[in-house]
Motif scaffolding. Structure first.
Motif, PDB file in Angstrom:
ATOM      1  N   ARG A 389       5.550  -1.134   6.978  1.00  0.00           N
ATOM      2  CA  ARG A 389       5.068  -2.524   6.708  1.00  0.00           C
ATOM      3  C   ARG A 389       6.582  -3.391   7.001  1.00  0.00           C
ATOM      4  O   ARG A 389       6.642  -3.637   6.217  1.00  0.00           O
ATOM      5  N   MET A 392       5.359  -7.735   8.269  1.00  0.00           N
ATOM      6  CA  MET A 392       4.771  -8.387   7.322  1.00  0.00           C
ATOM      7  C   MET A 392       5.404  -9.110   5.866  1.00  0.00           C
ATOM      8  O   MET A 392       5.902 -10.409   6.149  1.00  0.00           O
ATOM      9  N   CYS A 442      -0.567  -9.568  -0.079  1.00  0.00           N
ATOM     10  CA  CYS A 442      -0.281  -8.702   1.198  1.00  0.00           C
ATOM     11  C   CYS A 442      -0.621  -7.184   0.757  1.00  0.00           C
ATOM     12  O   CYS A 442      -1.665  -6.813   1.719  1.00  0.00           O
ATOM     13  N   THR A 446      -3.926  -4.293   2.217  1.00  0.00           N
ATOM     14  CA  THR A 446      -3.362  -3.396   3.203  1.00  0.00           C
ATOM     15  C   THR A 446      -3.297  -2.312   2.475  1.00  0.00           C
ATOM     16  O   THR A 446      -3.757  -1.390   2.917  1.00  0.00           O
TER      17      THR A 446
END
Length: 463
Positions: A389, A392, A442, A446
């Protein structure tokens, strides 16, 4: 195809106990980071003791802008690390080698680009940052010489990132040890004997960077495993470039945004005059040594998470992050104790001027005790990067770190009674806490579907 190893330097990150392997990985890396910081620390100490506080301020005034420009490209090495680690975990050894040649070619391109930016833009950059007039010319000279060594800096850091992707953190430590000794010796000779002052410490840093780059490139050329480098095969493969950019570009932009906010803060620090600039530079350099534990654990997170993602062992990801949290907390407790009992003594290495020392202590007292918040933020960010990621964390950091700091400086810091160095620096821990909170949410979002995905085959096998 069996995994090729380089004389026992690699680690199996997808099996076995985590704590012992992460320590084996992180401890040499922490020492390596300390040696890199020793380059700048030696610059500051030698130039302060033998050329004066103004010369130290000239070197220190460049710290934030160097970080800004270098981090613009250094984030790409994170992308190379993640891509190579995932390919290694998946057993795609030929693909690892293509990633190696793409990453090293990219490092050369980035290094040459930084020469032009640093050399041609030095005066404009430092003028825009309101560097004090009495240190401006020395600061410009230091910045220009420093950036002549950027190709070597990029080569070393990209090469070290690739070595970390297979668990090798010991050889970079040896190479930096050699370069560090050369840097210290050259500093003393060029400043004390030849009286080159700011130019002398810049030249010493460039020479040491070249040495470390030559050693890491030589290591990769002699490697008979995944990391084998052949100069004639250096090229940028479009698919590998895309993979590196997917994580590395947002990581680089995130680092750039962090550094940009630090440039704004440095500009505000510059408004307090050369005494505060010198003290802030000394404390900032000392804090770098404290941050080494977090930096090493971040790199461990990226490599360990990357390999386990490639091997589809998603349940090890939370274990990796929690293990790194525990190690970081232990390290930060030690750091706080050092700040309490040894802060003045350590800062005294940089300067003997009482006013400079007091300015340095005001920064160290606040940030040294709140670095644990920064640790939580950075370790969560590195876990997300290891999971592939990139966008993000960049968006969150833009809002949480840069946004909070800019808002703080534009509002709270502008109130007359709050226009102090302490209130300015308070923007750091506040922005760390805001960003960590969002990052952790976050990460939870995820990881959940990945854990469910790994659990389903296990449930089917049990039936």
């Amino acid at each position: 195809m069996p995994v090729k190893k380089a004389a026992g330097y690699t680690l199996d990150m997808t099996n076995g106990p985590l704590l012992s392997k992460m320590l084996v990985f992180a401890l040499p890396l922490m020492l390596s980071t300390m040696l890199q910081l020793l380059f700048n620390a030696t610059d500051l100490v030698v130039v302060s003791r033998f050329a004066g506080d103004n010369a130290m301020a000239a070197v220190g005034a460049n710290a934030s802008i160097i970080n800004l420009l270098v981090n613009s490209f250094m984030g790409l090495s994170v992308g190379a690390n993640v891509l190579a680690a995932r390919e290694r975990g998946a057993g795609d050894h030929a693909e690892v080698n293509r990633t190696v040649h793409t990453a090293m070619a990219l490092s050369l391109v980035g290094g040459v680009a930084l020469i032009f930016v640093g050399v041609l833009g030095a005066r404009w950059i430092l003028t825009m940052m309101d560097a004090p007039a009495n240190i401006l010319e020395q600061a410009i000279l230091y910045l220009r010489i420093y950036f002549l060594g950027m190709p070597a800096t990029m080569l070393y850091n990209f090469g070290a990132a690739l070595l970390r992707s297979v668990g090798d953190t010991r050889r970079p430590l040896v190479y930096l040890s050699v370069a560090g000794v050369v840097n210290v010796c050259l500093n003393l000779v060029l400043v004390i004997v030849f009286r080159l002052d700011v130019a002398g410490v810049a030249i010493a840093t460039v020479v040491s960077q070249v040495i470390s780059a030559v050693l890491v490139v030589r290591c990769m050329m002699r490697d008979d495993g995944d990391l084998h480098l052949e100069l004639r095969k250096l090229r940028i493969y479009p698919d590998k470039l895309k993979g590196i950019l997917r994580v590395g570009l947002p990581a680089g932009l995130q680092s750039t945004l962090f550094s940009l906010s630090n440039v704004v803060i440095q500009s505000s620090v510059n408004s307090f005059g050369e005494i505060v600039v010198a003290g802030n530079s000394a404390a900032h350099n000392l804090e770098g040594f404290f941050y080494c534990s977090v930096s090493a654990l971040m790199q461990a997170n990226i490599s360990f998470v990357g390999q386990n993602m490639g091997a589809k062992k998603y349940r090890r990801v939370p274990q990796i992050m929690l293990t790194s949290y525990g190690c970081m907390i232990a390290a930060q407790v030690i750091i706080s104790l050092i700040c309490i009992f040894l802060g003045r003594t350590l800062l005294g290495i940089y300067t003997g001027t009482e006013a400079v020392l007091e300015a340095a202590l005001s920064r160290l007292t606040l940030l040294g005790h709140t670095y644990v918040i920064c640790g939580f933020m950075d370790l969560t960010t590195s876990t997300l990067r290891g999971m592939g990621r990139g966008l993000m964390p960049m968006i969150v950091s833009l809002a949480g770190v840069v946004g909070t700091r800019m808002l703080w400086i534009a509002t709270v810091f502008q109130i007359p009674e709050n226009h102090t160095l302490w209130h300015l620096l308070l923007s750091y821990p506040i922005s760390w806490f805001v960003t960590f909170s969002i990052h952790f949410i976050c990460w939870l979002i995820t990881i959940r579907p990945l854990l469910k995905q790994e659990q389903k085959p296990a449930e089917k096998g049990a039936i």
